[in-house]
Design an enzyme around this catalytic site. Structure first.
Site, PDB file in Angstrom:
ATOM      1  N   TYR A 138      19.744  17.105 -11.101  1.00  0.00           N
ATOM      2  CA  TYR A 138      18.462  17.478 -11.704  1.00  0.00           C
ATOM      3  C   TYR A 138      17.833  18.611 -10.909  1.00  0.00           C
ATOM      4  O   TYR A 138      17.339  18.408  -9.807  1.00  0.00           O
ATOM      5  CB  TYR A 138      17.550  16.252 -11.692  1.00  0.00           C
ATOM      6  N   LYS A 164      20.774  18.664 -15.385  1.00  0.00           N
ATOM      7  CA  LYS A 164      19.529  18.696 -16.136  1.00  0.00           C
ATOM      8  C   LYS A 164      18.589  19.673 -15.444  1.00  0.00           C
ATOM      9  O   LYS A 164      18.417  19.619 -14.229  1.00  0.00           O
ATOM     10  CB  LYS A 164      18.910  17.300 -16.170  1.00  0.00           C
TER      11      LYS A 164
END
Length: 312
Positions: A138, A164
């Site tokens: 992330y 992400k």
């Protein structure tokens, strides 16, 4: 990637952490939230992540949220958990997630410290080597990996199935996607990701986390389908009528990215009070009424069809 190593795509479900009058997790409301997302066609459940107030739940609450997610999902879609923060806590939560039967996990940023790239590499390496579960990195806040760091990690760990992005550096995103390509799935994790999804879709991002899907998933799907089909008129219409008005409220107060979801769910009749834990604040009355007007208007313009499920 093998089927085992395939990351979720499409619209990703991020349930909340509904609280009862005593301030404790309402497990029944959580199960309703999760089941609704699955019945509305979301591809996966990400439990105890940002929308689930990962920063404010206890270890026992975390365990129960994961257990409720796995029980409610019942194999219909993959379940990913949130792990991160303190490195020791992250490893313990990962082991717990694996023991409980999760399919994978999203690694949230380390606690407080801004590390060098070598430090971030070792942070991710220490967590990922603990388990064979699918891992999603992330890029957000104090954990932004560059191309070299990401390449080192994906070359070493087949467990990594996706990245992400919640940072929004499109130059970096282009560099990552163009270099690493389909070795990873690319997930848009920006706050209110529908707003930025047209830009992300154009550079190869296949999925996004949708906060709005917790209370108006049919509009999220309508928007995403229109985007993929090149229906620019409908994309623009939903922007003007729904997305931009809600986003203006979201940006009005810090923490609304979490609390606005619960407010929207409460307006739609879910057993979720407009209550969050500090340091987030609940949506104030004026903004709540603004959101309600937007939702009522959106449902008049884009009603739920007979083929779509109702909220409860």
């Amino acid at each position: 990637m093998t089927s085992k190593r395939k990351a979720p795509t499409g619209i990703l479900g991020f349930p909340t952490a509904p609280l009862n009058e005593s301030g404790n997790i309402d497990e029944k409301a959580l199960a309703i939230n999760i089941d609704y997302l699955i019945r509305e066609g979301l591809s996966s459940i990400f439990i105890a992540c940002g929308s689930g107030e990962f920063h404010a739940i206890s270890r026992l609450e975390y365990q129960r949220m994961v257990e409720v997610a796995i029980e409610t999902t019942d194999g219909r879609v993959p379940v990913y958990t949130g792990v991160g923060g303190n490195i020791k806590d992250a490893i313990e939560l990962l082991r717990l997630s694996e023991d409980l039967g999760a399919d994978g996990y999203l690694i949230l940023p380390p606690y407080l410290v801004n590390g060098e790239q070598e430090g971030l590499y070792n942070y991710y390496k220490t967590i990922i080597q603990t388990s064979e579960l699918n891992a999603i990195l992330y890029n957000r806040d104090n954990a932004i990996v560059n191309l070299n760091t990401l390449q080192r990690l994906v070359d070493q760990f087949p467990q990594i199935v996706a990245l992400k992005d919640g940072h929004g550096d499109m130059e970096l995103n282009l560099e990552l996607v163009q270099t690493i390509g389909n070795r990873l799935e690319w997930l848009n994790g920006m706050p209110f990701a529908e707003i930025t999804m047209p830009a992300y879709a154009n550079i190869g991002y296949s999925a996004y986390s949708s906060a709005m899907s917790n209370y108006m998933p049919h509009i999220s799907k309508m928007f995403y389908d229109a985007l993929l089909e090149g229906n620019e008129a409908l994309v623009s219409e939903i922007y003007i009528n729904v997305l931009l008005p809600i986003n203006r409220i979201r940006k009005a107060r810090k923490g609304y990215a979490v609390s606005l979801i619960k407010a929207g769910m409460e307006i739609q009749g879910f057993p979720v009070a407009n209550t969050v834990r500090p340091p987030c604040i609940p949506v104030e009355s004026g903004h709540y009424q603004e959101l309600k007007k937007i939702i009522v208007s959106a449902l008049e313009k884009y009603p739920v069809t007979s083929e779509q499920t109702t909220n409860l």
